[in-house]
Design a protein around this motif. Structure first.
Motif, short mmCIF file in Angstrom:
data_model
loop_
_atom_site.label_atom_id
_atom_site.label_comp_id
_atom_site.label_asym_id
_atom_site.label_seq_id
_atom_site.Cartn_x
_atom_site.Cartn_y
_atom_site.Cartn_z
N VAL A 85 -8.61 -31.82 128.82
CA VAL A 85 -8.52 -31.84 127.17
C VAL A 85 -8.96 -30.69 126.20
N GLY A 86 -8.26 -30.79 125.25
CA GLY A 86 -8.59 -29.43 124.10
C GLY A 86 -7.52 -29.81 122.13
N SER A 87 -8.31 -29.88 121.53
CA SER A 87 -7.73 -29.92 120.30
C SER A 87 -6.36 -29.57 119.43
N PRO A 88 -6.06 -30.70 119.42
CA PRO A 88 -4.70 -29.50 118.68
C PRO A 88 -5.29 -28.03 117.81
N GLY A 89 -6.40 -27.77 116.79
CA GLY A 89 -6.70 -26.67 116.30
C GLY A 89 -6.84 -25.76 117.21
N TYR A 90 -7.32 -25.76 118.60
CA TYR A 90 -7.48 -24.82 119.37
C TYR A 90 -5.92 -24.48 120.11
N PHE A 91 -5.79 -24.96 120.50
CA PHE A 91 -4.27 -25.34 121.48
C PHE A 91 -3.35 -24.53 119.48
N ALA A 92 -3.51 -24.02 118.82
CA ALA A 92 -2.99 -23.11 117.91
C ALA A 92 -2.43 -21.93 117.92
N GLY A 93 -4.06 -20.84 118.79
CA GLY A 93 -4.49 -20.25 119.05
C GLY A 93 -4.28 -19.62 120.11
N PHE A 94 -3.84 -20.74 121.26
CA PHE A 94 -4.10 -20.41 122.79
C PHE A 94 -2.97 -21.34 123.85
#
Length: 315
Positions: free
Chosen positions: A174-183
């Motif tokens: 899992v990851g946060s939406p904020g993390y996936f905003a950059g990856f």
């Protein structure tokens, strides 16, 4: 060569008889109280005196008195014997009803998930005190004085009795939406080498590899990232802050997933892990306090046959 040993007899033999005679100053009254004959009382006292090596009573046809040795023996033996009787009553009580201290060993990640269950148990059994001890994955229950342990299925020894607490669960990334905003989300476990991965260190000191199931074949990936922790909650907390991806038991991430604070990736590769179990050494050793806890746990069973506890998982 193996030697033969016998248990020394007589350390306490006759002490109760002596105390009864000394208290009543009468062999006959002591015999009536103990439900035996006066001759049996007299014989028991003679054996006790022979073992001690001193006369304890002064006897004649009209009265019974204590010698100096008898007075000394009575003064010290009486409180000691009363303490033994009291100790026996305490032990008997613990063996007959749920009472005393129930010590449970569990990984730190699991303890918060047990609080609701333990709270309801303590309210139902006020004579039982529960100690939840954070410990390493595998604890020697007998050596460390625990009544039971919370363990994942593959960590339960064959000679242990295991009671299921949760169903099997997936190990998810899992990851946060904020993390996936950059990856970009990884499409395959091998893509994790281009991601910041939050790792945890096992109790033996080794860094845990990330495990996957790739077309029914086990796959392990050595990942890297900015943070190493010793438990899943810390890793998950860092993932919620957007520091990187975390691989955690699905129940632990359930709240974050439902709230939209976490996004699951690599769903098709998530391996399934055994559920969490309450385990203890053997049925013949179960004290009432542990039996009551097991029954209480079973009574809180959901429709799927598993215990209702808050989302949580074991390392």
């Amino acid at each position: 060569m193996k030697q033969n040993f016998t248990v020394r007899q007589g350390a306490l033999d006759g002490v109760e008889v002596f105390l009864r005679v000394a208290q009543h100053r009468s062999f006959r009254k002591a015999a009536a109280e103990l439900g035996v004959t006066p001759s049996a009382i007299s014989q028991t006292v003679r054996v006790l005196e022979a073992r001690i090596g001193a006369a304890l009573f002064i006897r004649n046809s009209r009265s019974v008195g204590l010698t100096e040795a008898g007075e000394q023996f009575f003064a010290r033996a009486r409180p000691a014997f009363e303490e033994l009787v009291a100790a026996s009553e305490v032990a008997r009580g613990l063996g007959q009803r749920p009472a005393g201290l129930l010590r449970l060993s569990a990984p730190r990640a699991v303890i918060p998930t047990l609080l609701e269950l333990v709270t309801s148990f303590c309210k139902a059994y006020p004579e039982v005190e529960v100690e939840l001890a954070a410990s390493k994955e595998v604890t020697d229950l007998a050596a460390e004085g625990f009544d039971a342990a919370i363990r994942q299925g593959h960590l339960v020894a064959p000679d242990m009795v295991a009671v299921p607490m949760t169903p099997p669960f997936r190990l998810i990334v899992v990851g946060s939406p904020g993390y996936f905003a950059g990856f970009s989300p990884p499409a395959h476990p091998n893509d994790l080498r281009q991601h910041a991965c939050l790792r945890w260190r096992r109790s033996n000191g080794a860094l845990a590899l990330w495990s996957f199931n790739d077309e029914d074949q086990p796959l392990e990936i050595a990942v890297s990232g900015p943070l190493i922790a010793s438990d899943f909650p810390t890793v998950l907390g860092a993932a919620l802050e957007g520091l990187g991806l975390a691989q955690v038991p699905e129940p632990l991430a359930a709240v974050g997933l439902r709230a939209g604070e976490l996004i699951e990736v690599l769903e098709a590769y998530a391996p399934v892990r055994p559920g969490v179990f309450l385990c203890y050494p053997g049925r013949r050793q179960v004290m009432p306090k542990l039996r009551a806890f097991i029954d209480h746990m079973k009574n809180r069973t959901a429709g799927d046959g598993k215990v209702r506890v808050k989302a949580g998982a074991k390392r």
